[in-house]
Design a protein around this motif. Structure first.
Motif, mmCIF file in Angstrom:
data_model
loop_
_atom_site.group_PDB
_atom_site.id
_atom_site.type_symbol
_atom_site.label_atom_id
_atom_site.label_comp_id
_atom_site.label_asym_id
_atom_site.label_seq_id
_atom_site.Cartn_x
_atom_site.Cartn_y
_atom_site.Cartn_z
ATOM 1 N N ARG A 119 0.856 -1.187 0.000
ATOM 2 C CA ARG A 119 0.000 0.000 0.000
ATOM 3 C C ARG A 119 0.890 1.234 0.000
ATOM 4 O O ARG A 119 1.848 1.328 0.776
ATOM 5 N N CYS A 120 0.530 2.173 -0.871
ATOM 6 C CA CYS A 120 1.296 3.413 -0.982
ATOM 7 C C CYS A 120 0.476 4.589 -0.450
ATOM 8 O O CYS A 120 -0.755 4.533 -0.373
ATOM 9 N N SER A 121 1.168 5.630 -0.122
ATOM 10 C CA SER A 121 0.508 6.851 0.333
ATOM 11 C C SER A 121 -0.194 7.521 -0.846
ATOM 12 O O SER A 121 0.376 7.654 -1.937
ATOM 13 N N THR A 131 1.893 10.959 -1.356
ATOM 14 C CA THR A 131 3.306 10.986 -1.741
ATOM 15 C C THR A 131 3.694 9.859 -2.689
ATOM 16 O O THR A 131 4.725 9.953 -3.373
ATOM 17 N N GLY A 132 2.944 8.788 -2.718
ATOM 18 C CA GLY A 132 3.270 7.644 -3.558
ATOM 19 C C GLY A 132 4.286 6.695 -2.958
ATOM 20 O O GLY A 132 4.600 5.654 -3.542
ATOM 21 N N HIS A 133 4.808 7.016 -1.768
ATOM 22 C CA HIS A 133 5.777 6.139 -1.120
ATOM 23 C C HIS A 133 5.078 4.910 -0.537
ATOM 24 O O HIS A 133 3.928 4.974 -0.085
ATOM 25 N N VAL A 134 5.789 3.786 -0.508
ATOM 26 C CA VAL A 134 5.267 2.572 0.120
ATOM 27 C C VAL A 134 5.230 2.790 1.631
ATOM 28 O O VAL A 134 6.258 3.055 2.261
ATOM 29 N N VAL A 135 4.043 2.673 2.206
ATOM 30 C CA VAL A 135 3.884 2.886 3.645
ATOM 31 C C VAL A 135 3.451 1.610 4.363
ATOM 32 O O VAL A 135 3.556 1.531 5.594
ATOM 33 N N GLU A 136 2.993 0.588 3.615
ATOM 34 C CA GLU A 136 2.530 -0.644 4.263
ATOM 35 C C GLU A 136 2.918 -1.854 3.423
ATOM 36 O O GLU A 136 2.761 -1.860 2.205
ATOM 37 N N LEU A 137 3.444 -2.855 4.107
ATOM 38 C CA LEU A 137 3.808 -4.118 3.476
ATOM 39 C C LEU A 137 3.220 -5.244 4.331
ATOM 40 O O LEU A 137 3.718 -5.546 5.422
ATOM 41 N N ASP A 138 2.137 -5.838 3.837
ATOM 42 C CA ASP A 138 1.419 -6.876 4.584
ATOM 43 C C ASP A 138 1.562 -8.197 3.839
ATOM 44 O O ASP A 138 0.865 -8.464 2.872
ATOM 45 N N LEU A 139 2.488 -9.037 4.315
ATOM 46 C CA LEU A 139 2.787 -10.305 3.652
ATOM 47 C C LEU A 139 2.442 -11.493 4.546
ATOM 48 O O LEU A 139 3.050 -12.563 4.433
ATOM 49 N N HIS A 140 1.484 -11.328 5.438
ATOM 50 C CA HIS A 140 1.116 -12.447 6.312
ATOM 51 C C HIS A 140 0.422 -13.540 5.507
ATOM 52 O O HIS A 140 -0.213 -13.276 4.484
ATOM 53 N N SER A 141 0.566 -14.772 5.981
ATOM 54 C CA SER A 141 -0.085 -15.894 5.313
ATOM 55 C C SER A 141 -1.587 -15.821 5.550
ATOM 56 O O SER A 141 -2.032 -15.570 6.667
ATOM 57 N N GLN A 158 5.680 2.301 7.235
ATOM 58 C CA GLN A 158 5.079 2.459 8.568
ATOM 59 C C GLN A 158 4.511 1.148 9.119
ATOM 60 O O GLN A 158 4.395 0.994 10.327
ATOM 61 N N HIS A 159 4.163 0.240 8.223
ATOM 62 C CA HIS A 159 3.463 -0.985 8.643
ATOM 63 C C HIS A 159 4.134 -2.179 7.967
ATOM 64 O O HIS A 159 4.154 -2.269 6.750
ATOM 65 N N LEU A 160 4.667 -3.143 8.778
ATOM 66 C CA LEU A 160 5.311 -4.346 8.242
ATOM 67 C C LEU A 160 4.734 -5.565 8.953
ATOM 68 O O LEU A 160 4.841 -5.706 10.173
ATOM 69 N N ASN A 161 4.104 -6.436 8.173
ATOM 70 C CA ASN A 161 3.474 -7.645 8.724
ATOM 71 C C ASN A 161 4.005 -8.859 7.967
ATOM 72 O O ASN A 161 3.695 -9.068 6.805
ATOM 73 N N LEU A 162 4.815 -9.670 8.670
ATOM 74 C CA LEU A 162 5.360 -10.905 8.103
ATOM 75 C C LEU A 162 4.849 -12.132 8.855
ATOM 76 O O LEU A 162 5.472 -13.199 8.816
ATOM 77 N N LEU A 194 8.742 3.138 11.147
ATOM 78 C CA LEU A 194 7.865 2.001 11.384
ATOM 79 C C LEU A 194 6.988 2.230 12.625
ATOM 80 O O LEU A 194 7.489 2.605 13.694
ATOM 81 N N GLU A 195 5.689 2.021 12.455
ATOM 82 C CA GLU A 195 4.733 2.153 13.550
ATOM 83 C C GLU A 195 4.127 0.803 13.943
ATOM 84 O O GLU A 195 3.658 0.642 15.070
ATOM 85 N N HIS A 196 4.120 -0.120 13.012
ATOM 86 C CA HIS A 196 3.489 -1.416 13.252
ATOM 87 C C HIS A 196 4.432 -2.502 12.744
ATOM 88 O O HIS A 196 4.737 -2.549 11.559
#
Length: 941
Positions: A73-75, A78-88, A116-120, A140-142
């Protein structure tokens, strides 16, 4: 058209062209702003390159716009990547699946400067350490790394994440060894609101409360099962004013429940401190926790009734007190529940709390109650009707009590939301409803074992199409199973209908059922065994009337346990059994099977080793040599070939290959040859029965290697192997006894009824854990070993019908556990030992019959030599007194002689007088003898 109109039209056209151009420019600019930033796209592609993705979770990661990729997910601004959710996906259900991400996490992540958000979570990173470069993701917030198989030390660099608000590191379990010896870095996370480090090993940390107290924004703290052992009584300057949820369950505090620092957190809404070995009465401090919504004190050592000031908890919705010792009336407990939250209470879990009495009659039911668990208590009486008014109830468990009476549709018709119903065991509850009654609920679990549902099959189950667990075992059903039942139960995962008198054929469509576990034992089912459900793991159809051959195709390739004993199944064992390569437990004893056991030995590679632990083939008509496929069953613990027609020799490889074997029973076959010396390599063997064969040769002296017969067994680690098996017959104490799981405690050596010869090895005395020793009906000679008394655990000893000679060892009287002895029909001689347990044995004359050289009690034949006096304490005391008497008398005589001698030696006058007296006495005696002799001579002359 005049000139003015022409000019105006030109102006309008120019304006429209400018507007269109401006709009196109704006849209192009917007696309550039919200599109994927090139450097970040490169970083994401580098991340994907290092990951393994067997289920193609990242299949959308192609194309130019990375903001459209799954999990990215990007802002918008700004277009920057702010969330990366790669959970199974479906994390909890697919846990352990191979369809998850793994591999190496690329350091390219640090190029996502605005992340800001990283879910592995819920992946499998193979025990890799948490990357230190995570500490460089400053925005990173999460961060969620839970259930992803990380291990090793938590990098202290994570303390650099000053903006972190959510940190979740819930490990797989505490054995996965994510650990930390210092968590002071946590104190730098001043923005942290939610911290979950469950199952992370923090056992060596004593100051964890002090560190946590430095997080003023903390709202939720979960340190479940972290091996913590310290919990201070109080905190000097409490800084956790915002905390609402505290879960420190499953640790090792082992201290009184009060005082404790967490009772000062009066703003708490959720408190979970279960399974910590807290002790003492339920604390009055509970009454101060007026904000409490959920309190879990389960699995501790708390005693007594809950405090009356719980009436203050007007927000209470969940109360969990399982496995404590309330030891009081259920009616009193209900009176102490807060009336102000009566209609808020959603969950009440009180299993195994030693609650007594009858369920109260309440004027106002708990109308919002969704969970009611009062199982494993001592409740009596009937189930009250107000249970039926709990329209929101989804879980009802009253099992394992002493309730009785009838439950009818008045109890059940109002339970509109019910999903799980458990009334099983120890109760005497009859469920009696009209045959046309249709339940308003749709159950997922119906656990009704030992209730009374019969004699007719319960028709109301016909509408329960959502069942995944059904237990109607031992419910007095004596009926033919209707066809609809097999359709209704086709979606059930676990099906238990044992110990009834159900009859009929098993359905031909059985293979299409979804069951993973089926227990149909102890019924009257007839006909052949059909093809099994594809996903089936456990099957028990023992003690029925099944007949015909076993299926050519079993179907269930993953089958773990197969119990078919006590039927009338005939024919050969099909080779398709070899395809069930996950079998741990097989009991097909007490059938009519014939022929040889199929050879499943395809190759000897390590990969072909089978996990089989129990194989019971006894009481059939099987033949052939010792099954060779067992070479590959190196985990085999129990093997029973009793009462068949096997022949040939016992192969030496048994001792080399079956190293885990603890129970070997081949009784009543026609095995021949010598007992292989290699058999004594089975150091775990505790039960060996080779009786009623035609074995010859001598008993190996290396029998001393049977370590399993030397150790008294107190643990029950192997009980699992016998939980699903038949009752096992053991010939001991002169009779056939039946054992179930208790056979794990039986230590037995039975070589009876063979052609064994030679001496009984002295080494047999080292098998001190033996409870049954039977060497009868062989041609053994020599003496009974002198150390036979070392077998202090032996309860039955049979050496009869051999050629044993010599005297019975005196040590035999040391067998204080002995309850049956048979030494009959040998060539024993001498006196029979007496004392201790030998005096209490039944039928004592029969014990020694057939030994004409024996004498003494209990036989009528007396011994010639004097009977030895028992060496009792009284006997020794008498001997001591006699010795003292003779010593005193001898000393007195010597002293008297010395007195006379010394007197005559030193007094001359006394000496002359003494010898003059002696001379006169001598002369007088001589004259008297001479006159008497002369007179006797004349008289006989």
């Amino acid at each position: 058209m005049d000139m003015l109109q022409l000019i105006s039209c030109i102006h309008i056209t120019i304006a429209l062209l400018l507007f269109t151009q401006a709009k196109s420019s704006t849209e192009a600019s917007k696309e550039t702003t919200t599109g994927c930033i090139a450097d970040e796209r490169i970083a994401l592609l580098a991340l994907r390159a290092g990951l393994s993705d067997p289920s193609n979770l990242l299949s959308s990661w192609n194309g130019g716009d990375c903001c459209r990729w799954k999990g990215v997910r990007c802002s918008n601004s700004t277009g920057h990547v702010v969330e990366l959710d790669l959970h199974s996906p479906d994390c909890r259900n697919n846990f352990g699946s191979k369809l998850v991400l793994g591999g190496i996490i690329s350091s390219s992540l640090v190029d996502l400067h605005h992340l800001q958000h990283l879910n592995l979570s819920c992946n499998d990173f193979g025990g890799a350490q948490i990357p230190e470069f995570f500490g460089s993701l400053h925005n990173l917030e999460h961060l969620d790394l839970s259930l992803s198989y990380f291990s090793g030390m938590i990098p202290p660099h994570l303390g650099n994440l000053s903006n972190l608000r959510y940190f979740i590191l819930d490990s797989v379990d505490s054995s996965n060894y994510i650990y930390s010896t210092d968590i002071t870095w946590l104190s730098r996370l001043s923005s942290l609101e939610h911290l979950d480090m469950s199952s992370v090993n923090l056992g060596s940390i004593q100051n964890w409360v002090t560190v946590v107290n430095m997080l003023p924004s903390l709202k939720s703290l979960r340190l479940f099962r972290c091996q913590l052992s310290s919990s201070p009584d109080s905190i000097l300057h409490l800084n956790l004013s915002s905390i609402e949820t505290l879960d420190i369950s499953g640790n090792q505090f082992r201290k009184p429940i009060t005082p404790n620092w967490f009772w000062e957190l009066t703003s708490l809404k959720h408190l979970a401190i279960s399974d910590n070995e807290f002790s003492g009465p339920f604390p009055d401090e509970i009454g101060n926790m007026t904000s409490m919504v959920k309190i879990d004190l389960s699995f501790n050592n708390l005693v007594g009734m809950i405090p009356s000031n719980m009436q203050n908890l007007c927000n209470l919705e969940e109360l969990l007190l399982a496995y404590n010792n309330i030891d009081g009336s259920i009616a009193e407990l209900f009176q102490r529940l807060p009336r102000c939250s009566w209609n808020k209470l959603r969950s009440l879990r009180l299993p195994c709390c030693n609650l007594t009495g009858s369920l109260p009659t309440m004027l106002e039911p708990l109308r919002n109650l969704a969970t009611l668990d009062l199982s494993i208590n001592n409740l009596i009486g009937v189930v009250p009707l107000w249970i039926g008014d709990l329209a929101k109830l989804t879980y009802l468990n009253l099992g394992i009590n002493s309730l009785h009476g009838v439950i009818h549709d008045g109890h059940l018709s109002g339970l509109l939301s019910l999903e799980i119903l458990s009334l099983c065991y120890r109760n005497s509850i009859a469920i009696i409803v009209n045959s046309t009654w249709v339940p308003p609920f749709s159950l997922t679990e119906a656990i009704l074992g030992s209730c009374i549902l019969g004699p007719n099959f319960p028709m109301w189950l016909r509408n329960q199409n959502s069942l995944t667990y059904l237990d109607i075992s031992n419910t007095s059903i004596s009926d033919i199973v209707p066809d609809w039942f097999w359709i209704t139960s086709s979606s059930v995962n676990s099906l238990h209908i044992s110990n009834n008198r159900m009859s009929g054929f098993l359905p031909s469509t059985m293979e299409f059922m979804r069951a993973t576990e089926m227990d149909l034992s102890s019924n009257h089912f007839t006909g052949p065994l059909p093809k099994l459900p594809t996903d089936l793991l456990y099957l028990d159809i023992s003690e029925n009337n099944l007949s015909g051959p076993l299926p050519v195709d079993f179907g269930a390739l993953g089958l773990y346990s197969l119990a078919l004993f006590g039927n009338s199944i005939s024919g050969l064992i099909p080779s398709s059994l070899c395809k069930l390569r996950n079998l741990h437990f097989v009991d097909i004893s007490r059938n009519n099977l014939s022929g040889s056991v199929p050879d499943c030995l395809l190759d000897t590679s390590v990969a072909n080793v089978r996990p089989l632990s129990v194989l019971n083939l006894r009481d059939n008509s099987l033949s052939g040599e010792f099954p060779s496929f067992l070479k590959n069953c190196q985990q085999l613990v129990f093997l029973d070939l009793t009462n068949n027609q096997f022949f040939g020799g016992l192969p030496p490889w048994v001792g080399d290959k079956l190293t885990s074997l603890g129970f070997l029973r081949v009784r009543n076959n026609t095995f021949s040859g010598h007992i292989p010396v290699e058999l004594t390599k089975l150091v775990n063997l505790q039960y060996l029965d080779l009786s009623y064969n035609t074995l010859s040769g001598s008993i190996p002296k290396s029998i001393v290697n049977f370590t399993g017969m030397m150790l008294v067994r107190n643990d029950e680690t192997e009980r699992q192997y016998f939980d699903r098996g038949d009752h096992y017959t053991v010939i001991t104490k002169g009779q056939e006894l039946f054992y179930a799981q208790e056979i794990i405690h039986m230590v037995n050596l039975d070589l009876a009824c063979n052609n064994l010869m030679g001496d009984i090895p002295e080494e047999i005395g080292s098998l001190v854990a033996l409870k049954n020793l039977n060497l009868s009906r062989n041609t053994l000679g020599g003496k009974i070993p002198e150390n036979i008394g070392a077998l202090i655990q032996v309860e039955s000893l049979d050496l009869s019908h051999n050629g044993l000679s010599g005297e019975i060892p005196l040590s035999l009287s040391d067998l204080t556990s002995l309850s049956r002895l048979n030494l009959s029909y040998n060539n024993l001689t001498g006196r029979i030992p007496s004392g201790n347990q030998l005096q209490t044995l039944e039928d004592p004359e029969y014990i020694y019959v057939g030994n004409p050289g024996l004498c003494g009690p209990p036989l009528a034949r007396k011994c010639w030599q004097p009977e030895p006096i028992p060496a009792t304490r009284e006997h020794y005391d008498d001997i001591s007194d006699a010795v003292s008497f003779f010593q005193a008398m001898g000393s007195g005589c010597i002293m008297g002689i010395w007195v006379v001698f010394c007197t005559l030696l030193f007094k001359r006058k006394w000496r002359v007088s003494w010898f003059s007296l002696c001379d006169r006495l001598y002369d007088r005696a001589y004259v008297q003898v001479a006159l008497t002799w002369a007179s006797w001579t004349r008289a006989n002359g």
